[in-house]
Design an enzyme around this catalytic site. Structure first.
Site, PDB file in Angstrom:
ATOM      1  CG  HIS A 242      -2.605 -18.600 -25.687  1.00 21.38           C
ATOM      2  ND1 HIS A 242      -2.596 -19.921 -26.062  1.00 21.38           N
ATOM      3  CD2 HIS A 242      -1.304 -18.255 -25.472  1.00 21.38           C
ATOM      4  CE1 HIS A 242      -1.352 -20.370 -26.083  1.00 21.38           C
ATOM      5  NE2 HIS A 242      -0.547 -19.374 -25.728  1.00 21.38           N
ATOM      6  CG  ASP A 246       0.728 -19.165 -22.302  1.00 26.49           C
ATOM      7  OD1 ASP A 246       0.734 -20.307 -22.794  1.00 26.49           O
ATOM      8  OD2 ASP A 246       1.004 -18.139 -22.968  1.00 26.49           O
ATOM      9  CG  HIS A 269       5.569 -17.469 -20.675  1.00 25.40           C
ATOM     10  ND1 HIS A 269       4.699 -18.506 -20.401  1.00 25.40           N
ATOM     11  CD2 HIS A 269       5.489 -17.243 -22.010  1.00 25.40           C
ATOM     12  CE1 HIS A 269       4.116 -18.887 -21.532  1.00 25.40           C
ATOM     13  NE2 HIS A 269       4.585 -18.136 -22.511  1.00 25.40           N
TER      14      HIS A 269
END
Length: 316
Positions: A242, A246, A269
């Site tokens: 994951h 992202d 992020h």
């Protein structure tokens, strides 16, 4: 050119629509992803009942938030959050141009992965446009350290990911994923990997107005000694997959497919955004290049054209 996906830009063959819930806002959301002309890029249209709406380009210069998700804003109060999964699906499948119309402040979380967006895109397929595809080519290493996280972009003939995470809980521990990214590998290896969170953080997040729409339907919930979701994990290393998903979505904010290798250690992020910011701050670190003409990549182009004809049926 390794991972070559065609000399011309693409868009969707027709509009697709989905509905869901914002993972942080908890609000219902409707989203339509529409075909767009060449050189439009990926753009969000925030529709609040007005006839025109507000457009925000999916570009790193408009990043206004990186807490648990990526947020884009126009500087005048309009914003759209949790953009990374839909952008990952579009970039991962080689969609260059699309207008993403949304009626709320957050992209729906769907099942916590990019799979619902991938399935919808595959259902309608892609259309090849006349405009030549342009790539952002990394010319020299760019490295960013942020606390204990390290992110690096280096020159590479294609797009390569090298992502590593390390959590104290034995349910995750140290995980590493390294892969060349193309539509097939994106579908197989990372598109279905779901967002994850820790049960011990739930009350704190709720108090901060976050994760109001999180549930076992859209998040891998990690307890003290077990995965709370009844169905368990989709991959043994779903968490690092994951993080890679992202990264694909966040790096889509470069504005073009990247020719480079991205290395991330303990990132997220914020790190992804900082690396892009550092890249664009150095004019000697990147350039834009066009895909080779047909006669230069004859077999690759021919293979691409054959693939486009059956794109909707490709589940590789």
């Amino acid at each position: 050119m390794k991972g070559f996906i065609g000399a011309r830009q693409t868009t969707l063959a027709c509009e697709i629509s989905l509905t869901g819930t914002g993972v942080h806002s908890g609000a219902p959301v409707s989203i339509s992803i529409c075909p767009a002309d060449g050189d439009t890029g990926l753009r969000f249209l925030i529709s609040n009942g007005d006839s025109d709406g507000i457009e925000i380009a999916a570009d790193q210069q408009w990043v206004t938030g990186v807490t648990l998700c990526t947020v884009l804003g126009d500087g005048n109060g309009a914003s759209v959050a949790t953009v990374e999964h839909v952008l990952a699906a579009l970039r991962g499948l080689g969609v260059d141009n699309a207008l993403i119309e949304i009626d709320s402040v957050e992209v729906p979380i769907m099942d916590g992965s990019a799979a619902p967006f991938v399935e919808a895109i595959d259902e309608v397929g892609l259309t090849e446009l006349d405009a030549p595809r342009r790539f952002l080519k990394v010319l020299k290493p760019i490295c960013v350290e942020d606390g204990g996280a390290v992110g690096e972009l280096v020159p590479h003939n294609g797009f390569h990911l090298d992502v590593e995470i390390d959590y104290e809980t034995k349910l995750i521990g140290k995980q590493k994923l390294e892969m060349d990214v193309n539509p097939g590998s994106f579908r197989r290896e990372i598109s279905r990997a779901r967002t994850f969170g820790f049960m011990k953080d739930v009350e704190r997040l709720w108090a901060a107005g976050l994760a109001l729409g999180a549930s076992l339907e859209n998040t891998v919930a990690i307890g003290d000694d077990r995965i709370i979701n009844r169905e368990g994990l989709r991959f043994a290393d779903e968490c690092v997959r994951h993080k890679a998903l992202d990264a694909v979505g966040d790096l889509a904010l470069a504005g073009a497919p990247i020719l480079g290798a991205y290395r991330s250690r303990h990132g997220g992020h914020r790190l992804n955004a900082l690396v892009l910011k550092a890249l664009f701050a150095d004019a000697d670190a990147w350039t834009m290049v066009e895909a080779p003409r047909y006669r230069e990549v004859r077999h690759a182009e021919l293979s691409h054209r054959l693939a486009v004809a059956n794109f909707a049926a490709d589940r590789s």
